[in-house]
Design a protein around this motif. Structure first.
Motif, PDB file in Angstrom:
ATOM      1  N   GLN A   1      -3.259   8.697  28.726  1.00  0.00           N
ATOM      2  CA  GLN A   1      -3.439   9.578  29.594  1.00  0.00           C
ATOM      3  C   GLN A   1      -3.972  10.647  28.891  1.00  0.00           C
ATOM      4  N   ALA A   2      -4.369  11.208  27.469  1.00  0.00           N
ATOM      5  CA  ALA A   2      -5.102  12.071  27.199  1.00  0.00           C
ATOM      6  C   ALA A   2      -6.294  11.533  27.138  1.00  0.00           C
ATOM      7  N   LEU A   3      -6.241   9.911  27.101  1.00  0.00           N
ATOM      8  CA  LEU A   3      -7.582   9.559  27.331  1.00  0.00           C
ATOM      9  C   LEU A   3      -8.645   9.369  27.868  1.00  0.00           C
ATOM     10  N   TYR A   4      -7.971   9.875  29.138  1.00  0.00           N
ATOM     11  CA  TYR A   4      -8.445  10.054  31.077  1.00  0.00           C
ATOM     12  C   TYR A   4      -8.199  11.297  31.995  1.00  0.00           C
ATOM     13  N   SER A   5      -7.713  11.669  31.005  1.00  0.00           N
ATOM     14  CA  SER A   5      -7.891  13.517  31.676  1.00  0.00           C
ATOM     15  C   SER A   5      -9.061  14.318  31.181  1.00  0.00           C
TER      16      SER A   5
ATOM     17  N   SER B   1     -18.065  10.999  24.576  1.00  0.00           N
ATOM     18  CA  SER B   1     -18.492  11.488  23.045  1.00  0.00           C
ATOM     19  C   SER B   1     -16.898  12.098  22.364  1.00  0.00           C
ATOM     20  N   GLN B   2     -16.040  11.878  23.471  1.00  0.00           N
ATOM     21  CA  GLN B   2     -14.905  12.378  22.435  1.00  0.00           C
ATOM     22  C   GLN B   2     -13.824  10.490  21.878  1.00  0.00           C
ATOM     23  N   LEU B   3     -14.026  10.498  23.249  1.00  0.00           N
ATOM     24  CA  LEU B   3     -13.319   8.693  22.617  1.00  0.00           C
ATOM     25  C   LEU B   3     -13.965   8.319  21.478  1.00  0.00           C
ATOM     26  N   GLU B   4     -15.261   8.325  21.872  1.00  0.00           N
ATOM     27  CA  GLU B   4     -15.860   7.574  20.599  1.00  0.00           C
ATOM     28  C   GLU B   4     -16.082   7.871  19.022  1.00  0.00           C
ATOM     29  N   ARG B   5     -15.753   9.512  18.902  1.00  0.00           N
ATOM     30  CA  ARG B   5     -15.572  10.289  18.201  1.00  0.00           C
ATOM     31  C   ARG B   5     -13.883   9.967  18.033  1.00  0.00           C
ATOM     32  N   LEU B   6     -13.101   9.276  19.030  1.00  0.00           N
ATOM     33  CA  LEU B   6     -11.817   9.461  18.147  1.00  0.00           C
ATOM     34  C   LEU B   6     -11.867   7.387  17.754  1.00  0.00           C
ATOM     35  N   MET B   7     -12.787   6.479  18.116  1.00  0.00           N
ATOM     36  CA  MET B   7     -12.624   5.041  17.720  1.00  0.00           C
ATOM     37  C   MET B   7     -12.946   5.552  16.172  1.00  0.00           C
ATOM     38  N   ALA B   8     -14.275   6.549  15.849  1.00  0.00           N
ATOM     39  CA  ALA B   8     -14.327   6.788  14.986  1.00  0.00           C
ATOM     40  C   ALA B   8     -13.656   7.413  13.588  1.00  0.00           C
ATOM     41  N   ILE B   9     -12.971   8.524  14.152  1.00  0.00           N
ATOM     42  CA  ILE B   9     -11.942   8.901  13.267  1.00  0.00           C
ATOM     43  C   ILE B   9     -10.925   7.973  12.555  1.00  0.00           C
ATOM     44  N   MET B  10     -10.574   7.067  13.830  1.00  0.00           N
ATOM     45  CA  MET B  10      -9.356   6.402  13.952  1.00  0.00           C
ATOM     46  C   MET B  10      -9.658   5.464  11.740  1.00  0.00           C
ATOM     47  N   GLY B  11     -11.306   4.868  11.581  1.00  0.00           N
ATOM     48  CA  GLY B  11     -11.522   4.872   9.980  1.00  0.00           C
ATOM     49  C   GLY B  11     -10.985   4.828   9.052  1.00  0.00           C
TER      50      GLY B  11
ATOM     51  N   SER C   1      -3.513   7.645  11.132  1.00  0.00           N
ATOM     52  CA  SER C   1      -2.875   6.858  11.447  1.00  0.00           C
ATOM     53  C   SER C   1      -3.234   7.415  12.626  1.00  0.00           C
ATOM     54  N   VAL C   2      -3.815   6.364  13.877  1.00  0.00           N
ATOM     55  CA  VAL C   2      -3.740   6.793  15.593  1.00  0.00           C
ATOM     56  C   VAL C   2      -3.043   5.839  16.357  1.00  0.00           C
ATOM     57  N   GLY C   3      -1.602   6.802  16.837  1.00  0.00           N
ATOM     58  CA  GLY C   3      -0.942   5.450  18.122  1.00  0.00           C
ATOM     59  C   GLY C   3      -1.432   6.185  19.752  1.00  0.00           C
ATOM     60  N   ILE C   4      -1.668   5.063  20.515  1.00  0.00           N
ATOM     61  CA  ILE C   4      -1.452   5.713  21.562  1.00  0.00           C
ATOM     62  C   ILE C   4      -0.234   4.459  22.594  1.00  0.00           C
TER      63      ILE C   4
ATOM     64  N   PRO D   1      -5.310  -3.063  18.882  1.00  0.00           N
ATOM     65  CA  PRO D   1      -4.747  -3.229  20.455  1.00  0.00           C
ATOM     66  C   PRO D   1      -4.851  -1.329  20.921  1.00  0.00           C
ATOM     67  N   ALA D   2      -4.698  -0.632  20.212  1.00  0.00           N
ATOM     68  CA  ALA D   2      -4.657   1.211  20.547  1.00  0.00           C
ATOM     69  C   ALA D   2      -6.593   1.184  21.153  1.00  0.00           C
ATOM     70  N   ARG D   3      -6.959   0.521  19.937  1.00  0.00           N
ATOM     71  CA  ARG D   3      -8.940   0.658  19.513  1.00  0.00           C
ATOM     72  C   ARG D   3      -9.735  -0.402  21.321  1.00  0.00           C
ATOM     73  N   ALA D   4      -8.031  -1.604  21.489  1.00  0.00           N
ATOM     74  CA  ALA D   4      -9.027  -1.339  23.088  1.00  0.00           C
ATOM     75  C   ALA D   4      -8.556  -0.688  24.043  1.00  0.00           C
ATOM     76  N   LEU D   5      -7.276  -0.595  24.146  1.00  0.00           N
ATOM     77  CA  LEU D   5      -7.105   1.139  25.072  1.00  0.00           C
ATOM     78  C   LEU D   5      -8.131   2.506  24.942  1.00  0.00           C
ATOM     79  N   ILE D   6      -9.073   2.658  24.775  1.00  0.00           N
ATOM     80  CA  ILE D   6      -9.948   3.727  24.517  1.00  0.00           C
ATOM     81  C   ILE D   6     -10.970   2.760  24.726  1.00  0.00           C
TER      82      ILE D   6
END
Length: 280
Positions: A175-179, A189-199, A204-207, A266-271
């Protein structure tokens, strides 16, 4: 009120009760009469049902000949207040002061465990996302609008993602990805930033997918700082948990939620799916 806060209040009350009895006041009624209080006030303070103010503690210690203990007990009473801080009190001059207060905690912490079921964690937020969050808070709590300064303070935390040997385990509910915080452009922009941070190596980022089978209810968000402190946010207040057995419960909850999370591709796919949603 947390279990720790209540236990501390009860312990304070028990100590004051001992002072009263040692001074020869066998009943709370006689002591209340001396102080000009209603007798129920004495009973409530002694049994941890009512907070004792600084003035109450000074009067109590003076009347029982225990003046030398007054300052220590006042410090204990203040600690009880710190365990449960209303947002209105914390933000009476604006949000920047609360953000500034958090920085030393982040500087000291080596291991972070974060659970956010429905929004992006503050340290991962972009400036536009954070600005929207603070603007919402200003409207909701009606505190002075110092959003620009508050955002700057929040973004200061991000340097700790790159400094030292800190590790970050962050769990987000899907839900955090869609709120929708700030609209499609801000969210993309926020979700793209999240993808970058995962690197980042130490992040460690889990969804937790919305349809994932869970071992515990999703509950409220919480932030764990080493094994020393847990901060829990509600609509009305922020609770500080420092008692070891309570911290163990939050650690157990985090581990249980982690079992339901997806990581890596799999987490990146959700993002990516959420990014596509905000592009449509």
């Amino acid at each position: 009120m947390s279990t720790q806060a209540q236990e501390t209040r009860e312990a304070l009350g028990a100590r004051l009760r001992g002072f009263r009895r040692d001074a020869g006041f066998k009943s709370g009624r006689a002591f209340a009469n001396l102080l000009g209080w209603h007798e129920s006030k004495v009973s409530k303070i002694e049994h941890g049902k009512q907070n004792a103010s600084e003035e109450d503690i000074r009067a109590w210690c003076t009347s029982t000949g225990q003046q030398e203990h007054a300052e220590d007990l006042i410090a204990t009473a203040r600690h009880i207040d710190e365990l449960w801080l209303e947002w209105r009190r914390q933000t009476k001059t604006g949000a920047e002061s609360r953000q500034k207060k958090a920085l030393p905690v982040y500087a000291r912490t080596k291991s972070f465990r974060i659970w956010q079921p429905n929004m992006i964690w503050g340290t991962f937020q972009t400036a536009d996302y954070a600005e929207t969050v603070f603007q919402q808070a200003v409207e909701f709590f009606e505190f002075p609008n110092d959003t620009e300064a508050a955002v700057a303070r929040r973004l200061e935390r991000q340097r700790y993602l790159y400094e030292g040997s800190r590790t970050y385990q962050v769990l987000l509910g899907e839900q955090a990805l869609y709120s929708n915080v700030g609209g499609g452009e801000v969210m993309t922009s926020q979700l793209e930033r999240l993808m970058a941070i995962m690197g980042l190596v130490r992040v460690s980022v889990g969804i937790v997918p919305k349809a994932a089978r869970t071992g515990i209810w999703l509950g409220h968000s919480f932030s764990m700082f080493d094994n020393k402190l847990v901060l829990v946010e509600t609509f009305s207040a922020e609770m500080s948990v420092t008692q070891p057995r309570e911290i163990e419960l939050y650690a157990k909850a985090f581990a249980t939620l982690k079992n339901s999370a997806l990581y890596g591709e799999p987490a990146r796919a959700l993002i990516k799916a959420a990014i596509k949603h905000f592009h449509e």
